[in-house]
Write a protein that holds these residues in place. Structure first.
Motif, short mmCIF file in Angstrom:
data_model
loop_
_atom_site.label_atom_id
_atom_site.label_comp_id
_atom_site.label_asym_id
_atom_site.label_seq_id
_atom_site.Cartn_x
_atom_site.Cartn_y
_atom_site.Cartn_z
N PHE A 102 1.98 7.46 -1.11
CA PHE A 102 1.19 8.24 -2.10
C PHE A 102 0.00 7.35 -2.24
CE2 PHE A 102 -0.33 8.11 -6.53
CZ PHE A 102 -0.55 9.28 -6.51
N PHE A 103 0.00 5.90 -2.03
CA PHE A 103 -1.11 5.32 -2.28
C PHE A 103 -2.22 5.43 -1.20
CE2 PHE A 103 2.36 2.93 -4.75
CZ PHE A 103 1.81 2.90 -5.73
N ASP A 104 -1.76 5.70 0.08
CA ASP A 104 -2.65 5.90 1.11
C ASP A 104 -3.30 7.17 0.91
OD1 ASP A 104 -1.97 3.91 3.07
OD2 ASP A 104 -0.01 5.03 3.20
N LEU A 105 -2.51 8.34 0.21
CA LEU A 105 -3.45 9.57 0.02
C LEU A 105 -4.58 9.33 -1.23
CD1 LEU A 105 -3.44 12.43 0.19
CD2 LEU A 105 -1.77 12.75 -1.47
N LYS A 106 -3.72 8.70 -2.01
CA LYS A 106 -4.68 8.14 -3.56
C LYS A 106 -5.91 7.26 -2.92
CE LYS A 106 -4.23 5.79 -8.09
NZ LYS A 106 -5.10 4.41 -7.74
N GLY A 107 -5.60 6.65 -2.17
CA GLY A 107 -7.01 5.78 -1.62
C GLY A 107 -8.21 6.55 -1.06
N LYS A 125 7.87 -5.94 -9.44
CA LYS A 125 6.93 -6.81 -9.62
C LYS A 125 5.43 -6.23 -9.20
CE LYS A 125 5.75 -11.16 -7.41
NZ LYS A 125 6.01 -12.21 -6.34
N THR A 126 4.68 -6.73 -10.09
CA THR A 126 3.02 -6.34 -9.91
C THR A 126 2.26 -7.32 -9.83
OG1 THR A 126 3.24 -3.99 -10.53
CG2 THR A 126 1.15 -4.76 -10.86
N ALA A 127 1.52 -7.56 -9.08
CA ALA A 127 0.35 -8.62 -8.82
C ALA A 127 -0.90 -8.14 -9.03
CB ALA A 127 0.59 -9.58 -7.70
N LEU A 128 -1.96 -8.60 -10.00
CA LEU A 128 -3.25 -8.09 -10.23
C LEU A 128 -4.33 -9.06 -9.62
CD1 LEU A 128 -2.92 -7.01 -13.79
CD2 LEU A 128 -2.61 -5.51 -12.03
N GLY A 129 -5.06 -8.52 -8.86
CA GLY A 129 -6.40 -9.36 -8.27
C GLY A 129 -7.45 -9.17 -9.35
N MET A 130 -7.96 -10.03 -9.90
CA MET A 130 -9.15 -10.30 -10.99
C MET A 130 -10.10 -11.15 -10.64
SD MET A 130 -6.21 -10.57 -14.18
CE MET A 130 -7.13 -10.08 -15.34
N TRP A 131 -11.39 -10.74 -10.77
CA TRP A 131 -12.62 -11.57 -10.59
C TRP A 131 -13.32 -11.72 -11.71
CZ3 TRP A 131 -14.31 -13.15 -5.99
CH2 TRP A 131 -15.45 -13.59 -5.81
N TYR A 132 -13.44 -12.90 -11.74
CA TYR A 132 -14.52 -13.44 -12.92
C TYR A 132 -15.77 -13.89 -12.36
CZ TYR A 132 -10.00 -13.73 -15.45
OH TYR A 132 -8.82 -13.44 -15.97
N GLN A 133 -16.91 -13.53 -13.09
CA GLN A 133 -18.22 -13.97 -12.54
C GLN A 133 -19.01 -13.74 -13.78
OE1 GLN A 133 -19.77 -11.47 -9.38
NE2 GLN A 133 -20.82 -13.33 -8.52
N ASP A 146 -0.77 -6.79 -5.36
CA ASP A 146 0.62 -6.48 -4.54
C ASP A 146 1.44 -5.92 -5.62
OD1 ASP A 146 2.40 -6.74 -2.63
OD2 ASP A 146 3.25 -8.51 -3.38
N ARG A 147 2.30 -4.91 -4.95
CA ARG A 147 3.46 -4.45 -5.77
C ARG A 147 4.65 -4.34 -4.96
NH1 ARG A 147 5.47 0.98 -6.62
NH2 ARG A 147 5.99 1.28 -9.04
N PHE A 148 5.95 -4.82 -5.40
CA PHE A 148 6.96 -5.05 -5.02
C PHE A 148 8.09 -4.43 -6.03
CE2 PHE A 148 10.99 -7.66 -3.92
CZ PHE A 148 11.18 -7.21 -2.86
N VAL A 149 9.11 -3.30 -5.08
CA VAL A 149 10.32 -2.96 -5.73
C VAL A 149 11.54 -3.54 -5.26
CG1 VAL A 149 11.12 -0.95 -6.39
CG2 VAL A 149 8.84 -0.99 -6.37
N PRO A 150 12.21 -4.27 -5.78
CA PRO A 150 13.36 -4.89 -5.32
C PRO A 150 14.45 -3.96 -4.86
CG PRO A 150 12.60 -6.27 -6.89
CD PRO A 150 11.92 -4.86 -7.04
N PRO A 151 15.02 -4.03 -3.83
CA PRO A 151 16.15 -3.06 -3.79
C PRO A 151 17.04 -3.00 -4.88
CG PRO A 151 15.59 -4.14 -1.77
CD PRO A 151 15.18 -4.97 -2.76
N GLY A 152 17.55 -1.90 -5.56
CA GLY A 152 18.51 -1.86 -6.53
C GLY A 152 18.28 -2.54 -7.81
N GLY A 153 16.87 -3.20 -7.85
CA GLY A 153 16.51 -3.57 -8.99
C GLY A 153 16.13 -2.73 -10.25
N MET A 181 -8.73 -14.55 -9.49
CA MET A 181 -7.55 -15.02 -9.88
C MET A 181 -6.45 -14.07 -9.85
SD MET A 181 -8.01 -18.08 -11.35
CE MET A 181 -6.66 -18.25 -12.66
N VAL A 182 -4.98 -14.56 -9.54
CA VAL A 182 -4.04 -13.50 -9.66
C VAL A 182 -3.23 -13.50 -10.81
CG1 VAL A 182 -1.79 -12.77 -8.14
CG2 VAL A 182 -4.02 -13.63 -7.07
N LEU A 183 -2.68 -12.35 -11.28
CA LEU A 183 -1.83 -12.47 -12.46
C LEU A 183 -0.57 -11.68 -11.94
CD1 LEU A 183 -1.15 -13.22 -15.27
CD2 LEU A 183 -2.36 -11.10 -16.16
N ALA A 184 0.56 -12.18 -12.13
CA ALA A 184 1.67 -11.57 -11.36
C ALA A 184 2.62 -11.44 -12.58
CB ALA A 184 2.44 -12.39 -10.43
N MET A 185 3.38 -10.19 -12.73
CA MET A 185 4.36 -9.96 -13.73
C MET A 185 5.46 -9.03 -13.37
SD MET A 185 1.92 -7.22 -15.60
CE MET A 185 0.26 -8.30 -14.90
#
Length: 671
Positions: free
Chosen positions: A493-498, A631-639, A620-627, A586-590
């Motif tokens: 889906f993300f390819d299509l969304k892009g 996990k989502t990691a955000l890329g953030m830009w400060y300037q 980044d986005r990761f879905v653990p098998p059976g979990g 910066m990266v923020l993972a959760m």
């Protein structure tokens, strides 16, 4: 068609004109010469006639053309025309829409045998095989005047009656070539008192042909509806010299002349005596009257031709022309069925004057009335962008099967009137069916992976009539990563969304994607694309039941964007200065539940109004098998625009974002 020079001289004096000059002059007036050959001391010209010039497809017709071109007198044939009389034969036209005139002429006491040497030589010169002196006479007059004729053995015409009628569905009839034909109500039938004896305008019947012992002949010369002859000939797979001429429209007013000449020729070749002549007219033909304006003539000829120059030409072509104020009034002869309006007369003038004598000039072009078409420009930009994204453009039909429309829409589509097949009987409501058919076609040839798009129109019903919408449809199927050494993986889906976001990004339109249920799309894997409150399109996975009619398996991703709505969503945007100072990534993972949407996370961060946070994106986005967590990691830009940010400032703001998210959303911040 072959034309004999010797035969032409019966109607026009060609002295002083050699074969090359004759061929050149005919070509100059629109009758191209394919070849010139000598046969038994006669010059035979192979002339290529245009399909609308049936009047010239004869020796007399071509003589008329030469008479106008050379300024020489044309000797028109004359015959002892008997007055129309009844008595021994009856003619009745029951289908005037198929035949508006039928002329019959009797010749008694003939002796069937070979034709004279002159007749045989001329027929052979133009490619016809002599048969006997009666049949040859009909062919001879056809080639002389251009009007086909037919001869019946009178003793086989039962009741001495000719009835012109429509055929009956399923009616059987054996023609002169020995083939049994099946007739219908659109076929013109020439019948006697009991049965069919000919197919009007095409071929006679085996049951009434001229035989060696024929004594009495009934000659036919009629005018049949061109469309009816054409349809019947195509339907039965028949192409004859007669049908070739009738379906192009022969002269409806020369039947008496043609049949009289033929009767005279039969009397001269086979003996006998002319009998009754019956001329039945169901619908008289009115000659057309046209006015040729001087202003129009001069404009179309670049001022080279005026009415005085063309008046004599039109008269030599057989038209009754009279000079009037502002132009010429004229009456068109019945044999010129191709002349129906003023521009046809101008074409005649230019044809004889010479197109090469008229100066060529470019048309005057003005641009003041041009209108800006924003959607058309967007279509061109969308093509460039989608091709640049690695997709292949395809062009499909706007006409599809109604069942394919039902796969994606419940609304009633626009129907195609008199569609050739059911497969193209409705206008498409979506780009999806055509693109899925393209995927099926590619896979049938072994191309399992790819991405294609189409820019086109969909058609919908509206209160004021049909509504046409400009759409961009995109389909991704199989795997990606086949180029540039990338790891192969399935499209998602993300390819299509892009792809969709890239298209909107070029117009500076910010999109949102909301889960939705849509007909033909897989539940849970489709989103509605919007720009603010305006719906732009849809993107997601095609449902299995929508793939089955195309015999497709696996995942197929489809997006459809309304380019008109996208163009309307463009707002006012402004450039801003680029900071001269470096930014800090910066990266923020959760970790968070699967139902927590990425958009909600981003909107929550934006609501905190964190200073100097310029951009937020998915790292980044990761879905653990059976979990049960994602996990989502955000890329953030400060300037900052005016200075370099310190590490302490950025760390403090980043930590504040992490605390705020943990307080407001069900997320677990990772160290």
């Amino acid at each position: 068609m072959k034309i004999s020079r010797d035969w032409l001289t019966d109607y026009i004096d060609l002295s002083g004109i050699d074969d090359d000059d004759l061929a050149g002059r005919l070509t100059a007036i629109g009758h191209a010469i394919d070849s010139v050959e000598t046969r038994d001391g006669d010059t035979v010209l192979e002339v290529e006639f245009t399909s609308n010039r049936v009047d010239a497809m004869s020796h007399l017709g071509l003589a008329r053309e030469l008479g106008a071109a050379l300024g020489r007198e044309v000797r028109f044939p004359a015959a002892d025309r008997l007055p129309a009389a009844g008595g021994s034969v009856e003619v009745r036209i029951e289908a005037p829409e198929l035949c508006d005139r039928y002329t019959a002429h009797l010749v008694h006491g003939v002796t069937v045998g070979p034709s004279s040497e002159k007749v045989r030589r001329r027929l052979e010169a133009v490619g016809l095989r002599p048969i006997n002196n009666v049949v040859d006479a009909t062919n001879y007059v056809m080639l002389a005047l251009g009007h086909p004729l037919h001869a019946f053995d009178l003793r086989q015409v039962r009741g001495n009656r000719i009835v012109v009628r429509a055929g009956r569905d399923g009616e059987k009839f054996r023609t002169l070539d020995g083939e049994e034909r099946t007739l219908d109500r659109e076929t013109t039938v020439i019948a006697d008192a009991e049965r069919a004896v000919a197919i009007g305008g095409i071929m006679g019947g085996a049951n009434s042909e001229i035989a060696a012992d024929t004594k009495d002949v009934l000659l036919e010369c009629a005018h049949f509806d061109p469309a009816a002859v054409r349809k019947a000939a195509r339907r039965m797979g028949m192409k004859t010299d007669a049908s070739y001429r009738f379906e192009r429209g022969v002269d409806p007013a020369d039947t008496i002349l043609a049949v009289s000449l033929c009767a005279d020729l039969i009397a001269a070749e086979a003996g006998g005596k002319r009998g009754d002549l019956v001329d039945e007219v169901a619908r008289p033909v009115e000659r057309r009257r046209i006015t040729l304006r001087e202003s129009r003539l001069r404009a179309m000829s670049d001022g080279h031709i005026g009415p005085d120059e063309v008046l004599d030409l039109l008269r030599r072509l057989g038209m009754e022309a009279e000079r009037v104020e502002g132009g010429i009034d004229l009456v068109v002869p019945t044999w010129r069925g191709d002349v129906s309006e003023e521009i046809d007369l101008i074409e005649e003038a230019l044809r004889f004057f010479g197109y090469d004598a008229v100066r060529s000039s470019l048309p005057r072009v003005t641009t003041g009335d041009m209108e800006h078409d924003e959607v058309a420009e967007l279509e061109d930009r969308a093509r460039e962008l989608l091709v640049g994204a690695g997709l292949v453009e395809t062009i499909g039909y706007a006409f599809i099967h109604p069942d394919q429309n039902l796969l994606f829409f419940e609304e009633e589509p626009l129907a195609v009137t008199n569609a050739l097949t059911a497969n193209i009987s409705s206008m498409r409501l979506s780009m999806a069916p055509g693109l899925l058919a393209t995927v099926a076609f590619n896979r049938s040839y072994g191309n399992r992976d790819g991405g294609v798009f189409e820019i086109g129109r969909t058609y919908h019903r509206g209160e004021a009539g049909a509504i046409e919408r400009s759409k961009a449809g995109v389909v991704l199927f199989g795997q990606t990563g086949a180029e540039w050494g990338e790891t192969r993986r399935a499209w998602d889906f993300f390819d299509l969304k892009g792809v969709v976001e890239e298209l909107a990004g070029r117009l500076h339109v910010e999109l949102s994607f909301e889960p939705v249920e849509a007909r033909g799309m897989r539940p849970g894997a489709v989103a509605e694309v919007s720009a603010g409150e305006r719906r732009i399109g849809i993107a997601g996975a095609v449902a299995r039941e929508a793939l089955e009619p195309f015999e497709l398996k696996g995942e197929v991703w489809f997006a459809e964007i309304d380019l008109g709505a996208l163009a309307e969503s463009r707002g006012v945007w402004q450039m801003k200065p680029v900071s001269r100072f470096p930014g800090v990534p910066m990266v923020l993972a959760m970790m968070h539940p699967p139902e927590l949407r990425f958009r909600t996370i981003v909107e929550t961060i934006r609501s905190m109004n964190v200073p100097h946070l310029e951009r937020i994106g998915l790292w980044d986005r990761f879905v653990p098998p059976g979990g049960d967590e994602v996990k989502t990691a955000l890329g953030m830009w400060y300037q900052a625009p005016d200075r370099s940010l310190t590490q302490e400032e950025i760390a403090a703001r980043h930590e504040a974002i992490a605390r705020g998210l943990a307080e407001r959303l069900p997320v677990r911040i990772l160290a």
